[in-house]
Scaffold this active site. Sequence first.
Site, short mmCIF file in Angstrom:
data_model
loop_
_atom_site.label_atom_id
_atom_site.label_comp_id
_atom_site.label_asym_id
_atom_site.label_seq_id
_atom_site.Cartn_x
_atom_site.Cartn_y
_atom_site.Cartn_z
N TRP A 100 0.87 -1.18 0.00
CA TRP A 100 0.00 0.00 0.00
C TRP A 100 0.90 1.22 0.00
O TRP A 100 1.70 1.45 0.89
CB TRP A 100 -0.98 -0.01 1.16
N GLU B 9 -16.04 2.08 -0.04
CA GLU B 9 -16.06 1.52 -1.39
C GLU B 9 -17.23 0.56 -1.60
O GLU B 9 -17.74 0.46 -2.72
CB GLU B 9 -14.73 0.81 -1.67
N ASP C 79 5.86 -2.23 -13.64
CA ASP C 79 4.69 -1.45 -13.27
C ASP C 79 4.08 -0.72 -14.46
O ASP C 79 4.60 -0.74 -15.58
CB ASP C 79 5.06 -0.44 -12.18
#
Length: 550
Positions: free
Chosen positions: A207, A297, A346
């Site tokens: 995270w 969410e 990435d």
Amino acid sequence: MAYDDLRAWIAALERAGELKTIRTEVDPILEIAEITDRISKNAWGQPPSAVQAGSARPSSAAGGPALLFQNIKGRPGSQVLINQFGSARRMNLALEVDSLDQVADRIRAFMDVKSPQGFLDKVKMLPMLAEMGKFFPKAVSTGPCKEVIKHDNFSLLEFPILKCWPQDAGRFITLPCVVTRDAKTGKRNVGMYRMQVYDERTTGMHWQRQKIGAEHYREALRRAAAQSTWGQPPSAVQVSEAHQSRASVDIMARSSGGSVLIEGDRPQGKMEVAVAIGTDPAITFSAIVPAPPDVEEYLIAGFLRQKPVELVTCETVDLEVPATSEIVLEGHVHLDELRSEGPFGDHTGFYSLEDLYPVFHVSCITHRKNPIYATTIVGKPPMEDGWMGKAVERIFLPLMRLTIPELVDINLPVEGIFHNLMLVSIKKSYPGQARKVMNAIWSLGQAMFTKCVIVVDEDVNVQDIAEIALKVLNHIDPERDIQFTLGPVDSLDHSSRLPNYGSKMGIDATRKWPSEGFNRPWPDEILMDAKTKALVDQKWNALAKEIGIE
């Protein structure tokens, strides 16, 4: 009707001709990633031999089909779903709309609600209030995700987790819905953070520093630091607010916000985490949206699917996960443990570098019978994540206008990997407004990472890169119109002077006013007059035949 689960979504993709089933044996180590990369880029209008990452422009078949691999090397019976969001059409299908603007219009309608002034107004609000009731998650006693429950004798390596790129540090879970809870407020968050698989029962928890999951981790660290300084277990003592603030400042400074191991005693404790893999598309998409911290969410997913998300309580942690998830991982992150994570290929098109991150210890796995493993790959655009990012851009423009009402439109070009470039058009009303907009963007949630912000007037189409290049480069005086500032940058930015901290650039490409110190004449744009255009229009069919234009 909302998709009940991932399997209903897969069936819908198949009916729509958007899914291809692959029965040839493939290896989850590199092969699936290479196949998916070719498919997603080949569909951008070039033959396979001509495909170079990032070189192609969208065609009518942009993004390629979703792929369901059913013959995974070393994992008999496993299935892998990938590229499920990888086209504009599939993003619309996922959210059950004909256009993403429909979702934006629904958001705008709710934001435009005014306080009722009388009985009739209150009656008119009843349908909207009834619709809002559909959004809130619903607790259920059990669900398909608990068809198989494993408290022991389990391994993460049983699942066909991918290694995507040659220099990746290992296998990575790339499409997880990571559920955490704020230790202070009790609010849940669902985020999407990659997870490097270390062994059968541990993963990294990447995270990024400014994400909500990381803030929940820091809050747990702050509270543990405040309580441990009293020499007692965290659960055994209540501390004063002043003491807690001092301890919070100290632990954040010494640990750089929990990102480095510190000398001496680091506060001990655990933070509960649950991970859902293979959720219905609205839930998966909701995990990436830049929602305000106080908006859950699961509520966003309910809004998108117009039906409550059904939640079940985990077996070993006090968290709730979607009842129809294909796979659920339960466990803890230890507050006194960091481990090297990465490298990882990435969405920047480069490998994100090795760094320290918390470690997730799995205590229980539950899953459906014959679970389908949902995943994604990221790399040089265009790829699946680009379509998800463009959907976020379109859907959440109305929310940006709450803070920046002069916004007309924005464009986050895929080639700018979303946090490197934002093109913004505004309705300019006063001197210096473009700079005000830049600073507003840099203070707005995940938009704070934007490396370059270019602001133009409302008559410029920010979706037309050619028009942007023409007008921006013509309209600016670089010394006058470019400004630099320092602040947080994305953890994936390998060019910043320090990790997570660097410079940003804003370009004011609006027309300059005398009140901004510009007193020269401003030339008119070259445009043909309407009379001449009408005359040529009348002759165009004949001219087209002579010229050979279709």
